[in-house]
Design a protein around this motif. Structure first.
Motif, PDB file in Angstrom:
ATOM      1  N   UNK A  64     -35.634  69.040  28.510  1.00 56.46           N
ATOM      2  CA  UNK A  64     -35.048  70.454  28.497  1.00 56.46           C
ATOM      3  C   UNK A  64     -33.654  70.251  29.376  1.00 56.46           C
ATOM      4  N   UNK A  65     -33.581  70.909  30.599  1.00 54.27           N
ATOM      5  CA  UNK A  65     -32.656  70.351  31.939  1.00 54.27           C
ATOM      6  C   UNK A  65     -31.351  70.028  31.615  1.00 54.27           C
ATOM      7  N   UNK A  66     -31.818  68.345  30.266  1.00 56.37           N
ATOM      8  CA  UNK A  66     -30.652  67.664  30.207  1.00 56.37           C
ATOM      9  C   UNK A  66     -29.691  67.756  28.975  1.00 56.37           C
ATOM     10  N   UNK A  67     -31.168  68.454  28.093  1.00 55.86           N
ATOM     11  CA  UNK A  67     -29.661  68.806  27.279  1.00 55.86           C
ATOM     12  C   UNK A  67     -29.410  70.474  27.065  1.00 55.86           C
ATOM     13  N   UNK A  68     -29.733  71.209  28.185  1.00 54.61           N
ATOM     14  CA  UNK A  68     -29.141  72.386  27.960  1.00 54.61           C
ATOM     15  C   UNK A  68     -26.539  72.076  29.082  1.00 54.61           C
ATOM     16  N   UNK A  69     -27.798  71.286  29.658  1.00 51.21           N
ATOM     17  CA  UNK A  69     -26.174  70.658  30.864  1.00 51.21           C
ATOM     18  C   UNK A  69     -25.730  69.697  29.812  1.00 51.21           C
ATOM     19  N   UNK A  70     -26.040  68.634  28.658  1.00 55.87           N
ATOM     20  CA  UNK A  70     -25.705  68.448  28.141  1.00 55.87           C
ATOM     21  C   UNK A  70     -24.522  69.665  27.359  1.00 55.87           C
ATOM     22  N   UNK A  71     -25.102  70.663  26.820  1.00 57.18           N
ATOM     23  CA  UNK A  71     -24.076  71.577  26.405  1.00 57.18           C
ATOM     24  C   UNK A  71     -23.072  72.412  26.962  1.00 57.18           C
ATOM     25  N   UNK A  72     -23.549  72.365  28.330  1.00 57.23           N
ATOM     26  CA  UNK A  72     -21.938  72.847  29.181  1.00 57.23           C
ATOM     27  C   UNK A  72     -21.100  71.206  29.066  1.00 57.23           C
ATOM     28  N   UNK A  73     -21.318  70.556  29.478  1.00 56.23           N
ATOM     29  CA  UNK A  73     -20.889  69.236  28.705  1.00 56.23           C
ATOM     30  C   UNK A  73     -19.253  69.248  27.649  1.00 56.23           C
ATOM     31  N   UNK A 231     -16.585  76.431  43.074  1.00 57.88           N
ATOM     32  CA  UNK A 231     -16.562  75.975  41.874  1.00 57.88           C
ATOM     33  C   UNK A 231     -16.544  77.495  40.839  1.00 57.88           C
ATOM     34  N   UNK A 232     -16.355  78.438  41.088  1.00 54.84           N
ATOM     35  CA  UNK A 232     -16.923  79.498  40.207  1.00 54.84           C
ATOM     36  C   UNK A 232     -16.466  79.664  38.521  1.00 54.84           C
ATOM     37  N   UNK A 233     -15.198  78.577  38.233  1.00 54.85           N
ATOM     38  CA  UNK A 233     -15.869  78.588  36.771  1.00 54.85           C
ATOM     39  C   UNK A 233     -16.508  77.803  36.353  1.00 54.85           C
ATOM     40  N   UNK A 234     -16.748  77.014  36.537  1.00 55.09           N
ATOM     41  CA  UNK A 234     -17.900  75.798  36.770  1.00 55.09           C
ATOM     42  C   UNK A 234     -19.406  76.848  36.141  1.00 55.09           C
ATOM     43  N   UNK A 235     -19.517  77.533  37.580  1.00 62.50           N
ATOM     44  CA  UNK A 235     -20.692  78.930  37.371  1.00 62.50           C
ATOM     45  C   UNK A 235     -20.537  79.640  35.793  1.00 62.50           C
ATOM     46  N   UNK A 236     -19.514  80.064  35.647  1.00 65.12           N
ATOM     47  CA  UNK A 236     -19.009  80.994  34.547  1.00 65.12           C
ATOM     48  C   UNK A 236     -19.478  80.187  33.355  1.00 65.12           C
ATOM     49  N   UNK A 237     -19.163  78.989  33.251  1.00 67.95           N
ATOM     50  CA  UNK A 237     -19.888  78.117  32.006  1.00 67.95           C
ATOM     51  C   UNK A 237     -20.917  78.157  31.384  1.00 67.95           C
ATOM     52  N   UNK A 238     -20.968  77.731  32.658  1.00 66.91           N
ATOM     53  CA  UNK A 238     -23.028  77.717  32.353  1.00 66.91           C
ATOM     54  C   UNK A 238     -24.118  79.002  32.356  1.00 66.91           C
ATOM     55  N   UNK A 240     -22.137  81.302  30.241  1.00 66.08           N
ATOM     56  CA  UNK A 240     -21.579  81.434  29.119  1.00 66.08           C
ATOM     57  C   UNK A 240     -22.763  81.038  28.352  1.00 66.08           C
ATOM     58  N   UNK A 241     -23.053  79.276  28.424  1.00 62.78           N
ATOM     59  CA  UNK A 241     -23.703  78.713  27.532  1.00 62.78           C
ATOM     60  C   UNK A 241     -25.040  79.534  27.349  1.00 62.78           C
ATOM     61  N   UNK A 242     -25.858  79.726  28.645  1.00 64.94           N
ATOM     62  CA  UNK A 242     -27.132  80.026  28.510  1.00 64.94           C
ATOM     63  C   UNK A 242     -26.830  81.754  27.158  1.00 64.94           C
ATOM     64  N   UNK A 243     -26.066  81.779  27.793  1.00 62.36           N
ATOM     65  CA  UNK A 243     -25.743  83.768  27.249  1.00 62.36           C
ATOM     66  C   UNK A 243     -26.191  82.874  25.702  1.00 62.36           C
ATOM     67  N   UNK A 244     -24.806  82.287  25.142  1.00 57.88           N
ATOM     68  CA  UNK A 244     -24.769  81.545  23.862  1.00 57.88           C
ATOM     69  C   UNK A 244     -25.909  81.169  23.326  1.00 57.88           C
ATOM     70  N   UNK A 245     -26.647  80.234  23.930  1.00 61.70           N
ATOM     71  CA  UNK A 245     -28.131  79.713  22.984  1.00 61.70           C
ATOM     72  C   UNK A 245     -28.948  80.644  23.235  1.00 61.70           C
ATOM     73  N   UNK A 246     -28.845  81.426  23.747  1.00 64.43           N
ATOM     74  CA  UNK A 246     -30.141  82.482  23.750  1.00 64.43           C
ATOM     75  C   UNK A 246     -29.987  83.621  22.219  1.00 64.43           C
ATOM     76  N   UNK A 247     -28.660  84.101  22.747  1.00 65.73           N
ATOM     77  CA  UNK A 247     -28.838  84.234  21.241  1.00 65.73           C
ATOM     78  C   UNK A 247     -28.842  83.750  19.714  1.00 65.73           C
TER      79      UNK A 247
END
Length: 268
Positions: A64-73, A231-238, A240-247
């Motif tokens: 599960x974690x691997x798939x989510x971070x793949x989306x960030x990458x 690395x605040x930009x990476x936190x923001x990106x993660x 954003x991805x979490x928010x988007x995939x929940x929607x």
């Protein structure tokens, strides 16, 4: 698809440790404000195995974690590389101090002690501690005193902290697999572990003699971690991805791929 560096013995890759001693900086890259420790790669630190969040299947690291971070990458246009290290090296922030990785994804509970040394993303999973024991075992609050039930935990986890907070004297194991093996072989009578991990184990016929003990479930939330203040930009990106995939339904599909039907209260 995913590369893995097995570095448990030394806690960190040798190159990262050498860099710390030499006060050097690895040849990294900045993409969209996100600092990467290696070019064209989002490097993830984790602690294996921890199914269904991250574990080895054949030669690949999946979960599960691997798939989510793949989306960030993918949002960054890079690939994910996975580095296996000690859990305490992640929660202490050591893996970031030596530039071993960009993000930690390890089914890690957000708590104030950890948040003092790493920056967490928004929560991406609701979890909690539960007990697992052999079917028919009498597990009562008074059963954990001297000479009572033997308790297993994974070192450095909130499960260990919970057990100690209850006044128990748990035996700590290196990872979830060795903890489960201890229960199976009778070295311990009950283990403390995260709810989704226990439920995943109980889908395996090899664990048919064991049950989730009713009556205990703490409330915790998982987050991905990055280097504190770096690395605040990476936190923001993660986030954003979490928010988007929940929607858009991606979160539900990913959840159900690894854990079965998603309960309504897990939608976030």
């Amino acid at each position: 698809m995913h590369l893995i560096t097995l570095s448990r013995a030394s806690a960190l890759p040798a190159t990262a440790a050498a860099c710390l001693l030499a006060a050097c900086a690895p040849a990294g890259q900045t993409l969209r404000g996100v600092h990467l420790v290696a070019r064209s790669t989002l490097t993830t630190c984790t602690h294996l195995p921890y199914a269904p969040f991250q574990f080895q299947r054949d030669k690949a690291i999946v979960g599960f974690d691997v798939d989510l971070i793949d989306l960030v990458a993918r949002r960054l246009g890079v690939r994910q590389k996975i580095v296996d290290t000690r859990f305490t090296a992640i929660t202490s922030g050591q893996v970031f101090a030596v530039a071993a990785c960009d993000v930690a994804a390890a089914g890690m509970t957000i708590d104030p002690r950890r948040a003092a040394v790493v920056d967490f993303s928004r929560s991406y999973f609701d979890s909690g501690q539960v007990l697992m024991a052999r079917r028919g075992e009498r597990v009562t609050p008074g059963a954990f005193g001297p000479g009572g039930l033997r308790v297993g935990v994974v070192a450095g986890t909130t499960g260990q902290a919970y057990a100690r907070g209850q006044g128990w004297q748990p035996k700590a194991y290196e990872n979830a697999t060795t903890e489960l093996d201890a229960l199976r072989t009778g070295q311990i009578d009950v283990l403390v572990q995260d709810d989704p991990v226990v439920r995943y184990w109980l889908t395996d016929e090899a664990n048919a003699d064991f049950v989730l003990v009713p009556g205990l479930r703490t409330h915790e939330q998982y987050g991905f971690a990055v280097r504190k203040g770096h690395n605040p930009a990476l936190v923001r990106l993660i986030d954003q991805v979490i928010t988007q995939i929940r929607r858009d339904g991606t979160y539900r599909r990913t959840y159900e791929r690894w854990m079965g039907p998603m309960p309504p209260d897990a939608a976030g």
